[in-house]
Scaffold this motif. Structure first.
Motif, PDB file in Angstrom:
ATOM      1  N   ARG A  69      -5.309   0.223   3.016  1.00  0.00           N
ATOM      2  CA  ARG A  69      -5.376   0.017   1.574  1.00  0.00           C
ATOM      3  C   ARG A  69      -4.108  -0.708   1.146  1.00  0.00           C
ATOM      4  NH1 ARG A  69      -5.596   4.728  -3.031  1.00  0.00           N
ATOM      5  NH2 ARG A  69      -3.446   4.282  -3.526  1.00  0.00           N
ATOM      6  N   LEU A  70      -4.270  -1.753   0.392  1.00  0.00           N
ATOM      7  CA  LEU A  70      -3.120  -2.463  -0.152  1.00  0.00           C
ATOM      8  C   LEU A  70      -2.713  -1.801  -1.456  1.00  0.00           C
ATOM      9  CD1 LEU A  70      -4.205  -6.184   0.362  1.00  0.00           C
ATOM     10  CD2 LEU A  70      -2.565  -4.876   1.711  1.00  0.00           C
ATOM     11  N   THR A  71      -1.426  -1.544  -1.581  1.00  0.00           N
ATOM     12  CA  THR A  71      -0.916  -0.971  -2.816  1.00  0.00           C
ATOM     13  C   THR A  71       0.302  -1.764  -3.269  1.00  0.00           C
ATOM     14  OG1 THR A  71       0.486   0.593  -1.641  1.00  0.00           O
ATOM     15  CG2 THR A  71      -1.706   1.378  -2.292  1.00  0.00           C
ATOM     16  N   CYS A  72       0.553  -1.721  -4.541  1.00  0.00           N
ATOM     17  CA  CYS A  72       1.731  -2.365  -5.110  1.00  0.00           C
ATOM     18  C   CYS A  72       2.971  -1.606  -4.651  1.00  0.00           C
ATOM     19  CB  CYS A  72       1.639  -2.361  -6.636  1.00  0.00           C
ATOM     20  SG  CYS A  72       3.124  -3.020  -7.437  1.00  0.00           S
ATOM     21  N   ASP A  73       3.959  -2.345  -4.157  1.00  0.00           N
ATOM     22  CA  ASP A  73       5.166  -1.668  -3.672  1.00  0.00           C
ATOM     23  C   ASP A  73       6.045  -1.157  -4.816  1.00  0.00           C
ATOM     24  OD1 ASP A  73       5.909  -4.243  -4.412  1.00  0.00           O
ATOM     25  OD2 ASP A  73       7.328  -4.486  -2.772  1.00  0.00           O
ATOM     26  N   GLN A  74       5.749  -1.518  -6.059  1.00  0.00           N
ATOM     27  CA  GLN A  74       6.523  -1.034  -7.201  1.00  0.00           C
ATOM     28  C   GLN A  74       5.907   0.200  -7.843  1.00  0.00           C
ATOM     29  OE1 GLN A  74       9.587  -2.377  -8.146  1.00  0.00           O
ATOM     30  NE2 GLN A  74       9.266  -3.382  -6.175  1.00  0.00           N
ATOM     31  N   VAL A 116      -4.025  -2.692  -4.931  1.00  0.00           N
ATOM     32  CA  VAL A 116      -4.018  -4.121  -5.212  1.00  0.00           C
ATOM     33  C   VAL A 116      -5.366  -4.666  -4.761  1.00  0.00           C
ATOM     34  CG1 VAL A 116      -2.962  -6.336  -4.603  1.00  0.00           C
ATOM     35  CG2 VAL A 116      -1.525  -4.314  -4.916  1.00  0.00           C
ATOM     36  N   THR A 117      -6.060  -5.361  -5.663  1.00  0.00           N
ATOM     37  CA  THR A 117      -7.354  -5.965  -5.349  1.00  0.00           C
ATOM     38  C   THR A 117      -7.344  -7.422  -5.776  1.00  0.00           C
ATOM     39  OG1 THR A 117      -8.436  -5.564  -7.476  1.00  0.00           O
ATOM     40  CG2 THR A 117      -8.457  -3.738  -5.875  1.00  0.00           C
ATOM     41  N   ALA A 118      -8.380  -8.148  -5.402  1.00  0.00           N
ATOM     42  CA  ALA A 118      -8.509  -9.545  -5.812  1.00  0.00           C
ATOM     43  C   ALA A 118      -8.651  -9.675  -7.326  1.00  0.00           C
ATOM     44  CB  ALA A 118      -9.711 -10.188  -5.123  1.00  0.00           C
ATOM     45  N   HIS A 119      -8.989  -8.578  -7.992  1.00  0.00           N
ATOM     46  CA  HIS A 119      -9.218  -8.615  -9.438  1.00  0.00           C
ATOM     47  C   HIS A 119      -7.999  -8.240 -10.273  1.00  0.00           C
ATOM     48  CE1 HIS A 119     -13.412  -9.279  -8.614  1.00  0.00           C
ATOM     49  NE2 HIS A 119     -13.401  -8.237  -7.815  1.00  0.00           N
ATOM     50  N   ASN A 120      -6.922  -7.773  -9.632  1.00  0.00           N
ATOM     51  CA  ASN A 120      -5.779  -7.357 -10.466  1.00  0.00           C
ATOM     52  C   ASN A 120      -4.454  -7.967 -10.017  1.00  0.00           C
ATOM     53  OD1 ASN A 120      -5.062  -5.821  -8.220  1.00  0.00           O
ATOM     54  ND2 ASN A 120      -5.401  -3.835  -9.205  1.00  0.00           N
TER      55      ASN A 120
END
Length: 158
Positions: free
Chosen positions: A136-141, A146-150
């Motif tokens: 799963r990709l997540t924002c490091d902040q 994180v998705t292609a839509h946000n």
């Protein structure tokens, strides 16, 4: 169709990081060699056996992966003279793990072994807690997914 530069479509973005990365690891055997390295394979004969790859192709790809710094070639003690090397992932190679993991997860979802589409054929288990895990990709902040839509690109884009 071949993977020669002449056969590739022109890239309107020029020499961006995706293009440079695919030029390095986008060839089929290269990604499969890296996958095997993540599964713990280190010796030439094991790569050849697991992949069924022609030996000249394997030698060429391993050499290229060493040359670009994704693998290192080290002697190991006690091996036969002609194959007494191991290939180990460098930090740059290890940093490709999320890409391999996400490709495997995508394949499990959209290209399962079972034609009936019964689901995953390969699963990841988190060594720390022993539970099945999925990439799963997540924002490091903020930690949000994180998705292609946000997300959107910033910097030099055409």
């Amino acid at each position: 169709m071949t993977d020669t530069p002449e056969a590739q479509p022109p890239d309107s973005r020029g020499d961006d990081s995706v293009t440079r990365t695919l030029n390095l690891v986008g060839e089929r055997w290269t990604m499969l060699i890296l996958r095997e390295a993540f599964f713990g394979v280190q010796r030439y004969g094991q790569f050849a056996q697991n992949l069924g790859i022609p030996r000249p192709t394997l030698s060429n790809r391993l050499g290229k992966l060493v040359d670009v710094g994704l693998l290192i070639r080290e002697r190991y003690a006690g091996g036969p003279i002609r194959s007494d090397y191991e290939y180990r992932l460098t930090q740059a190679g290890l940093d490709l793990f999320p890409a391999i993991q996400i490709l495997m997860e995508w394949g499990n979802t959209y290209l399962p072994d079972d034609p009936a589409g019964s689901g995953s054929t390969v699963a990841w288990t988190h060594d720390v807690c022993g539970s099945p895990t999925h990439p799963r990709l997540t924002c490091d902040q903020c930690g949000e997914p994180v998705t292609a839509h946000n997300v959107h690109l910033t910097g030099d884009t055409p």
